[in-house]
Motif scaffolding. Sequence first.
Motif, mmCIF file in Angstrom:
data_model
loop_
_atom_site.group_PDB
_atom_site.id
_atom_site.type_symbol
_atom_site.label_atom_id
_atom_site.label_comp_id
_atom_site.label_asym_id
_atom_site.label_seq_id
_atom_site.Cartn_x
_atom_site.Cartn_y
_atom_site.Cartn_z
ATOM 1 N N LYS A 1 3.603 5.205 -6.212
ATOM 2 C CA LYS A 1 3.228 5.215 -7.648
ATOM 3 C C LYS A 1 2.226 6.325 -7.923
ATOM 4 O O LYS A 1 2.293 7.002 -8.949
ATOM 5 C CB LYS A 1 2.640 3.861 -8.060
ATOM 6 N N GLN A 2 1.284 6.515 -7.008
ATOM 7 C CA GLN A 2 0.267 7.559 -7.193
ATOM 8 C C GLN A 2 0.917 8.939 -7.360
ATOM 9 O O GLN A 2 0.636 9.667 -8.308
ATOM 10 C CB GLN A 2 -0.676 7.571 -6.009
ATOM 11 N N ARG B 1 -3.323 4.964 -13.726
ATOM 12 C CA ARG B 1 -2.199 4.052 -13.999
ATOM 13 C C ARG B 1 -1.549 3.552 -12.699
ATOM 14 O O ARG B 1 -0.978 2.465 -12.668
ATOM 15 C CB ARG B 1 -1.172 4.734 -14.909
ATOM 16 N N ALA B 2 -1.628 4.355 -11.646
ATOM 17 C CA ALA B 2 -1.158 3.875 -10.339
ATOM 18 C C ALA B 2 -2.105 2.786 -9.833
ATOM 19 O O ALA B 2 -1.677 1.810 -9.202
ATOM 20 C CB ALA B 2 -1.080 5.027 -9.339
ATOM 21 N N GLN C 1 -10.594 14.264 -9.919
ATOM 22 C CA GLN C 1 -10.745 13.453 -11.129
ATOM 23 C C GLN C 1 -11.097 12.020 -10.754
ATOM 24 O O GLN C 1 -10.637 11.503 -9.738
ATOM 25 C CB GLN C 1 -9.432 13.444 -11.935
ATOM 26 N N GLU D 1 2.749 9.326 -10.532
ATOM 27 C CA GLU D 1 1.838 9.623 -11.638
ATOM 28 C C GLU D 1 1.408 11.085 -11.613
ATOM 29 O O GLU D 1 1.219 11.705 -12.662
ATOM 30 C CB GLU D 1 0.608 8.702 -11.585
ATOM 31 N N PRO E 1 -7.495 15.193 -4.449
ATOM 32 C CA PRO E 1 -7.491 16.662 -4.470
ATOM 33 C C PRO E 1 -7.482 17.253 -5.875
ATOM 34 O O PRO E 1 -7.727 18.456 -6.025
ATOM 35 C CB PRO E 1 -6.198 17.013 -3.720
ATOM 36 N N PHE E 2 -7.218 16.427 -6.891
ATOM 37 C CA PHE E 2 -7.271 16.930 -8.269
ATOM 38 C C PHE E 2 -8.680 16.831 -8.857
ATOM 39 O O PHE E 2 -8.912 17.287 -9.983
ATOM 40 C CB PHE E 2 -6.255 16.188 -9.150
ATOM 41 N N VAL F 1 -1.982 21.888 -4.297
ATOM 42 C CA VAL F 1 -2.237 20.534 -3.786
ATOM 43 C C VAL F 1 -1.024 20.045 -2.997
ATOM 44 O O VAL F 1 -1.172 19.467 -1.909
ATOM 45 C CB VAL F 1 -2.563 19.564 -4.950
ATOM 46 N N ASP G 1 -9.529 0.326 -1.254
ATOM 47 C CA ASP G 1 -9.280 -1.071 -0.927
ATOM 48 C C ASP G 1 -8.956 -1.097 0.566
ATOM 49 O O ASP G 1 -7.829 -0.805 0.971
ATOM 50 C CB ASP G 1 -8.101 -1.593 -1.753
ATOM 51 N N ASP G 2 -9.973 -1.415 1.360
ATOM 52 C CA ASP G 2 -9.856 -1.318 2.827
ATOM 53 C C ASP G 2 -9.390 0.097 3.197
ATOM 54 O O ASP G 2 -10.054 1.061 2.842
ATOM 55 C CB ASP G 2 -8.940 -2.403 3.389
ATOM 56 N N ASP G 3 -8.217 0.195 3.846
ATOM 57 C CA ASP G 3 -7.779 1.522 4.312
ATOM 58 C C ASP G 3 -6.957 2.292 3.269
ATOM 59 O O ASP G 3 -6.446 3.376 3.557
ATOM 60 C CB ASP G 3 -6.972 1.381 5.608
ATOM 61 N N LEU G 4 -6.842 1.747 2.077
ATOM 62 C CA LEU G 4 -6.087 2.448 1.017
ATOM 63 C C LEU G 4 -7.030 3.209 0.099
ATOM 64 O O LEU G 4 -7.976 2.639 -0.441
ATOM 65 C CB LEU G 4 -5.292 1.433 0.181
ATOM 66 N N THR G 5 -6.783 4.496 -0.065
ATOM 67 C CA THR G 5 -7.501 5.315 -1.050
ATOM 68 C C THR G 5 -6.479 5.746 -2.083
ATOM 69 O O THR G 5 -5.449 6.332 -1.737
ATOM 70 C CB THR G 5 -8.120 6.556 -0.379
ATOM 71 N N LEU G 6 -6.757 5.429 -3.350
ATOM 72 C CA LEU G 6 -5.753 5.625 -4.397
ATOM 73 C C LEU G 6 -6.365 6.311 -5.607
ATOM 74 O O LEU G 6 -7.437 5.920 -6.071
ATOM 75 C CB LEU G 6 -5.213 4.240 -4.794
ATOM 76 N N PHE G 7 -5.685 7.335 -6.126
ATOM 77 C CA PHE G 7 -6.117 7.947 -7.391
ATOM 78 C C PHE G 7 -5.012 7.838 -8.429
ATOM 79 O O PHE G 7 -3.961 7.300 -8.140
ATOM 80 C CB PHE G 7 -6.600 9.387 -7.184
ATOM 81 N N GLU G 8 -5.278 8.364 -9.632
ATOM 82 C CA GLU G 8 -4.414 8.204 -10.815
ATOM 83 C C GLU G 8 -4.585 6.779 -11.376
ATOM 84 O O GLU G 8 -4.091 5.802 -10.815
ATOM 85 C CB GLU G 8 -2.942 8.496 -10.526
ATOM 86 N N ALA H 1 -1.515 -0.446 -11.801
ATOM 87 C CA ALA H 1 -0.265 -1.059 -11.335
ATOM 88 C C ALA H 1 -0.479 -1.740 -9.981
ATOM 89 O O ALA H 1 0.039 -2.842 -9.736
ATOM 90 C CB ALA H 1 0.841 -0.005 -11.238
ATOM 91 N N TYR H 2 -1.266 -1.119 -9.114
ATOM 92 C CA TYR H 2 -1.538 -1.695 -7.792
ATOM 93 C C TYR H 2 -2.346 -2.986 -7.922
ATOM 94 O O TYR H 2 -2.021 -4.007 -7.292
ATOM 95 C CB TYR H 2 -2.305 -0.680 -6.926
ATOM 96 N N LYS I 1 0.833 -1.212 0.000
ATOM 97 C CA LYS I 1 0.000 0.000 0.000
ATOM 98 C C LYS I 1 0.867 1.263 0.000
ATOM 99 O O LYS I 1 0.565 2.237 -0.687
ATOM 100 C CB LYS I 1 -0.976 -0.023 1.174
#
Lengths: 220, 220
Positions: free
Chosen positions: A98-99, B68-69, B53, A102, B50-51, A148, B59-66, B72-73, A92
């Motif tokens: 990676k985020q 392609r990231a 988009q 990007e 914050p962008f 940001v 995924d549980d406690d992970l919040t991910l944007f972008e 990859a995850y 994680k």
Amino acid sequence: MVMKVYGDEMSACVARVLLCLHEKDTEFELVPVNLFACHHKLPSFLSMNPFGQVPVLQDDDLTLFESRAITAYIAEKHKDKGTDLTRHEDSKEAAIVKQWSEVEAHHFNPAISAVIHQLIVVPLQGEKSPDAAIVEENLEKLEKVLDVYEERLGKTKYLAGDSYTLADLNHVPYTYYFMKTSHAGLVNDRPKVKAWWDDLCSRPAFLKVSPGLTVIPVTN
Amino acid sequence: MVMKVYGDEMSACVARVLLCLHEKDTEFELVPVNLFACHHKLPSFLSMNPFGQVPVLQDDDLTLFESRAITAYIAEKHKDKGTDLTRHEDSKEAAIVKQWSEVEAHHFNPAISAVIHQLIVVPLQGEKSPDAAIVEENLEKLEKVLDVYEERLGKTKYLAGDSYTLADLNHVPYTYYFMKTSHAGLVNDRPKVKAWWDDLCSRPAFLKVSPGLTVIPVTN
């Protein structure tokens, strides 16, 4: 055999790779490519990178282009040596690296590279003047990205958390050139971003790379 | 708990993530975000990205944007399930996947997304007409990228070798929309690129995602 990096150390994308190699304290050979003589457009170079851009990495039988793919490869190959640039032990944390990598690639880089191109590269080419509208438009975009970052860096020391990672490293060369322009205030006026930048340029690896970043600075 | 994807399935960047989830045969929940009502600009959404988009992954406690990231995850998390999207067992093959993923991000995407924006998004916004100069300039850039692909795909079945990987997957949604425009000839006139595209859209994962790609096609 040590890795070979083809390129010119004043190129921001080459510097990104050199910075990564120094963070990993890894030996390498820099093979000069004369960009002013367009040697990156010769067939011998295009056979390594069909897009005709530096850097290219050679590691035994692997030939690799695209600076961020190269930094990711070096970081992975030497994951247990030097700075942990990918937080590879926690999937994680690695995803967050990676985020923000990007974000550099898709938000920060398009804006800052357009400004650098107009203010530093165009004058070097001699015939044209910088396009003020392009500079203005991209400075506005860059400000939004840095807003940001200012908020993010109020919560964590580096972009992907409290450790320096590839997400920070990939920003360094263009930011270095940007700080030579009269628009450096975009960084200096944001206290958290300024502290982050000061931290990034105090790193030993940076001090090994920055003397090579010698594209003529401009003041407009 | 299954992963949640926040977004609208007609968004190319959301579709990129959905495609990856289907390649991995992984359950997920799509949480709709009304883009026309600008719900991606509300504070509740901005707290995740914050962008402002889509997509965002939880995924549980992970919040991910972008996007392609996120792909990859997902590819890393499920590396031993479904399609091997990263060639993770061989570090040099994995590096080549990253290289062509970077080509998508830095060469292909800026050109094709500018064309799609002008020909599909601008007309949807009602007030303006597509800017023909921007379309032309980016079609020229796209042609040069596709020329490189044509040569590459004469040597390997997919961009990163003879296996389908993230490097191919990341191209799919924008190419799908591009093929709805009158400029589809840029793909169709290059036999190797055409065969590659036909292969990509015959994949079961694509057939699950394409019905959602319903932004109104245009013919200019």
